[in-house]
Design an enzyme around this catalytic site. Sequence first.
Site, short mmCIF file in Angstrom:
data_model
loop_
_atom_site.label_atom_id
_atom_site.label_comp_id
_atom_site.label_asym_id
_atom_site.label_seq_id
_atom_site.Cartn_x
_atom_site.Cartn_y
_atom_site.Cartn_z
N HIS A 89 0.80 -1.23 0.00
CA HIS A 89 0.00 0.00 0.00
C HIS A 89 0.82 1.27 0.00
CE1 HIS A 89 -4.03 -1.74 0.87
NE2 HIS A 89 -3.30 -2.71 1.40
N THR A 109 -8.31 6.90 -1.91
CA THR A 109 -9.67 6.40 -2.07
C THR A 109 -10.67 7.53 -1.82
OG1 THR A 109 -9.47 5.60 0.19
CG2 THR A 109 -9.29 3.96 -1.55
N LYS A 117 -14.34 8.80 -3.63
CA LYS A 117 -15.60 9.17 -2.94
C LYS A 117 -16.06 10.55 -3.39
CE LYS A 117 -13.85 6.45 0.86
NZ LYS A 117 -13.00 6.49 2.07
N LYS A 135 -7.93 14.16 4.53
CA LYS A 135 -7.08 12.97 4.53
C LYS A 135 -6.10 13.15 5.68
CE LYS A 135 -5.88 14.15 0.25
NZ LYS A 135 -5.99 12.94 -0.57
C1 C3B Z 1 -2.94 4.10 2.19
C2 C3B Z 1 -2.29 4.82 1.03
O1 C3B Z 1 -1.61 5.96 1.50
C3 C3B Z 1 -3.37 5.24 0.04
O2 C3B Z 1 -2.78 5.82 -1.09
C4 C3B Z 1 -4.19 4.03 -0.37
O3 C3B Z 1 -5.31 4.42 -1.11
C5 C3B Z 1 -4.69 3.28 0.86
O4 C3B Z 1 -3.63 2.95 1.72
C6 C3B Z 1 -5.42 1.99 0.50
O5 C3B Z 1 -4.69 1.23 -0.38
N1 C3B Z 1 -2.01 3.67 3.26
C7 C3B Z 1 -2.43 3.82 4.56
O6 C3B Z 1 -3.53 4.33 4.81
N2 C3B Z 1 -1.63 3.38 5.59
C8 C3B Z 1 -0.46 2.79 5.34
N3 C3B Z 1 0.29 2.36 6.34
C9 C3B Z 1 -0.02 2.61 4.02
C10 C3B Z 1 -0.83 3.07 2.98
#
Ligand code: C3B
Length: 833
Positions: free
Chosen positions: A368, A667, A671, A559
Amino acid sequence: MEQNTAPYREHNRTSLTKEKLKQGFLDNLYFIQGKFPTLASRNDYYLALAYTIRDRMLHRWISTATNYYESGARTVCYLSAEFLMGPHLGNNLVNMGIFGMVKEVVEELGLNFEELLAQEEEPGLGNGGLGRLAACFIDSLATLEIPALGYGIRYEFGIFEQTIVDGWQMEKTDKWLRNGNPWEVPRPEWAQEVRLGGHTEQYTDENGRLRVRWVPAKIVLGIPYDTPILGYRTNTANTLRLWKSEAPESFDFEVFNRGDYYGAVDQKVTSENISKVLYPNDEQLSGKQLRLEQQYFFVSCSLRDMLRVLAIQNIPLSRFHEKFAVQLNDTHPAIAVAELMRLLLDEYLVDWDDAWEITQRTFAYTNHTLLPEALEQWPLPLFASVLPRHLEIIFEINSRFLDEVRIKFLGDEARLARLSLINEGGERYVRMAHLACVGSHAINGVAELHSELLKQDVLKDFYELWPEKFRNKTNGVTPRRWMILSNPSLASLVSDRIGNGWVRDLEQLRQLEPMADDADFRKEWWDVKRANKVAFAQYIFKRTGILVDPESMFDFQVKRIHEYKRQHLNVLHIISLYRRLKENPNLEVPPRTFLFGGKAAPGYHTAKRMIKLITSVGEVINRDPDIRDRIKVVFVPNFNVTTGQKIYPAADLSEQISTAGKEASGTGNMKFSMNGALTIGTLDGANVEIREEVGAENFFLFGLTADEVYALRASGYHPYDYYNTNPHLKDVIDLLRGGSFSRGDADLFRGLTDGLLHHDPYLLFADFQSYVDCQEEVSRAYLDRDHWTRMSILNAVRSGKFSSDRSIRQYCEDIWKAEPVPITLLGQNEEPT
Ligand code: C3B
């Protein structure tokens, strides 16, 4: 024992007629809460309602378990340290198709339905995107009728609650369980024992073979708490199984601590610590022993739980991987690779080669993040002290793995060092991503660009070794929570025109494309957005005391707060616009409300200062009479699932402005788009695919591409040169440096500005001018309401790809090989009594 299940169907506790719902509600208030209406609190009413709905889910849940048991079908196990579920009540009503009826029932009882929904404390068992993705995925798995379990940790305290005091973030513990959790059912009979610490010993078994025994220093119990997860209008109710740690009393009290009562209680406390609190770090490793213990704890419980199911279904161990497809949600559960090996080798006495084949065929790994600081590594001494047997197994996996590499890349010692499961440079570490790659048959990224960059960069050596393991699965989000539940007016506008097939098949939204040219439809669309904005403006006023104009453009960046996500770039633009408006009051720009939301990891000082920057700039601008409310800046406190549900429907513009190559997918971007917001963004993560889907003409693009970012860094990036050569940028930075937004305190933001001037690792300065120009384009576009609405409609109706149903279908076909098992409700062929 044979049981006639028919009586449960028309019972007060299960029937879906309004009368029976009312009766069930009053019964639950009386028998579960022990209250009658004159004394009942709002929470009593909420709980009574929740139990009334849960009662009606149980038949599906029990039927689903029975169907799965009988079918023996392949089961997807989604292992995740985080599940950011959000409140259950409204979502369950939507998925059962009884939202409207239950609202009427509650109102006929003289209660306020919205208030009861708002009474639910959201289970915030995740930090951000990764945890929320897990929640969307289990919704889609149930909707697609796939046998699936979500496995994770039942943290007593989820993500902290954020308040803003004097412009700074303050954290409060999240006591989400204090008023009771009506959705979960504890299953103490399926508790598992988990060992920790100690040492290993060799012994010879009765066949004369040398084996290893792990003598742990302590044992903790994992108690599963199950929550039913409904599919949308299906009979399926899957399970989210979260583990709570407890002390095994017999172990502590009798054997080890005889006579030492206080010592024993102490043991109990430390055992319970394991599932006490979610680590609030997002994409940053913490390297704490307790975190490794958490990871091992839930993984071990979950694998043992699968072995329990295998045994009751009489499936031989050699078919473990046929029964279970286990997905590793990032590296947090990667220790599962070593734990399954240990269970098979030491407890079931399987040979290495057979155990390894089962293991590799069971697991698949999702990466991720591309951020190096988020790639988990554990110092060897720490690892050895918590999981001594696993370290031995990892060494053995590594030695066999490196033998394979040696054959393929003869003499390439540097490659061996890069691929090794152990990082040997200086202090030694176990590399969890490497363990996950070696132990899995499939490795995927979460957006096309991200999957490409994994192959080119972070996992390049693994790609060169095993190109066939790599694939992409672009993320998605569930339209049930993020459209129907959050934005009911938009959902009904859509359903009025095309029926409601789109809820399960989001591509059907495309049928609405021609409506973008229909002036009446555009008016209705605009009115829905406008009403959502009015509601959100009221919410903001209640939460912050700031009045905002619903006529203004609502421009959101919500975010986690992180330098790579560049909330401070957004602020630089706000300051530059503010300056221009002060200089030229006749500037033709639409009024705008800049809204921010997001938590900063408590130990991430720069991120906390970015929040202070936002609130400080807001304080000056919001009060400036020259501006006459043409711009406002608002920090919405405590961004979470609940506030998200209010935000996405009210947005005109979605800020997705990370440095290209840094955001794996995103994500929230999806949305927003689904709810008709336009995106201003870089070519990063899933933005690339959103732009492809909605059309370049309906997307505001700016900034360097990932390739250009690499090239610029390689050729030497000098942010100071941008400051020197761009007078607008210079003015903005100088205002900050001079204390204009900090009541004259030139020190408050000095760390931030100096960091940008001299390092700027996320290239804000390089992208500044392109961003400001693009924002001007946004402003011009908003002045043409017809055109803007057209673009808004096209954004929403072309977002079908971003349903998590599509993601899950692809995982099922390509990685899990899992098929739907439609559920027949028990007693369906029996006569109701
Ligand atoms: C997150 C990423 O930062 C996002 O770009 C991604 O959409 C989501 O995961 C889902 O795939 N992410 C997170 O929230 N926590 C982490 N430790 C690594 C990735």
